[in-house]
Scaffold this active site. Sequence first.
Site, mmCIF file in Angstrom:
data_model
loop_
_atom_site.group_PDB
_atom_site.id
_atom_site.type_symbol
_atom_site.label_atom_id
_atom_site.label_comp_id
_atom_site.label_asym_id
_atom_site.label_seq_id
_atom_site.Cartn_x
_atom_site.Cartn_y
_atom_site.Cartn_z
ATOM 1 N N ALA A 72 -5.639 11.032 -13.316
ATOM 2 C CA ALA A 72 -4.734 10.264 -14.433
ATOM 3 C C ALA A 72 -3.599 9.704 -13.593
ATOM 4 C CB ALA A 72 -4.199 11.162 -15.360
ATOM 5 N N ALA A 127 -3.906 5.354 -9.368
ATOM 6 C CA ALA A 127 -5.117 4.735 -8.996
ATOM 7 C C ALA A 127 -5.987 4.638 -10.470
ATOM 8 C CB ALA A 127 -6.140 5.336 -8.211
ATOM 9 N N GLY A 155 -15.829 2.760 -2.121
ATOM 10 C CA GLY A 155 -14.879 1.968 -2.488
ATOM 11 C C GLY A 155 -14.538 0.828 -1.607
ATOM 12 N N LYS A 189 3.850 1.412 -3.649
ATOM 13 C CA LYS A 189 3.325 0.391 -5.053
ATOM 14 C C LYS A 189 4.121 0.987 -6.052
ATOM 15 C CE LYS A 189 -1.657 0.524 -3.905
ATOM 16 N NZ LYS A 189 -2.802 0.547 -4.389
ATOM 17 N N THR A 200 1.006 -1.185 0.030
ATOM 18 C CA THR A 200 -0.058 -0.011 0.141
ATOM 19 C C THR A 200 0.902 1.128 0.161
ATOM 20 O OG1 THR A 200 -2.046 1.112 1.009
ATOM 21 C CG2 THR A 200 -0.244 -0.004 2.386
#
Length: 270
Positions: A126, A129, A236, A65, A61
């Site tokens: 953009a 994610a 989410g 990443k 996380t």
Amino acid sequence: MDQYRVFGNPIKHSRSPYIHQAFAKETAQELTYQTQLIELDAFEQDIKAFARAGGKGGNVTVPFKEQALALCDQVSKRASLAGAVNTLSFRDGQILGDNTDGIGLVKDLLANKVPLKNSRILLIGAGGAAKGVVLPLLEQQPQQLMIANRTLSKAEQICQLVSDGRLTCCTFEQTNNYDFDVIINATSASLDGHLPAIPEKVIAGAEVCYDMVYAKQLTPFLLWAKEAGANKVIDGLGMLVAQAAESFNIWRGVMPSTDEVLQQLRADLT
């Protein structure tokens, strides 16, 4: 017993141990899953140490990443496009990387009966994610997938990488020229209590608005969407559980059910 971890900084808040231990119990898999706080300058050494000690895999996380991608010997196509890895597997002395965020998003949308085939989808943002969900969304055969970003060049870079006629991009302001069925917020604006600078008319015309983050109450984006007239709003949390199930399947070769875990997490939020 096989060991897995989630690596991050901060990490205390992670629900991943609960999720994966519930998956293990459901599928009768013998494993342990823990959090590990990694200092900002120690990611590579800590990951390699865990692998040498017999660790089987892990989740990654923030803020690691991108570093995880660079560390891998092999990465999936979707992780390569995302420029980020959230799932590590240690096999035969190699580090394999994947990104399950996009398939997690798609599975949650489908679980909520959101039509994706032939739909017009707006993806706001953009960054990493957004990059991670482009290919899985395109695999659902939408009519159009448009990426809107404050800085147009960042959205254009994704379009150039993917090179798919259904994938287009525009600025936040230019979204006013289009109609969308599904709008997905892939920015972190809600975490700071802010809203993306999308015209309210665009939001009001959507059937579904989805925020990739979640909170106890509706996120600022979803509250705005609901008040603007969007027919359905979804946070989410389901994506979190669905992407975890994909990671679990990569490691263990069995796909766990997500319903019970999701219901418990939702109850814990209230």
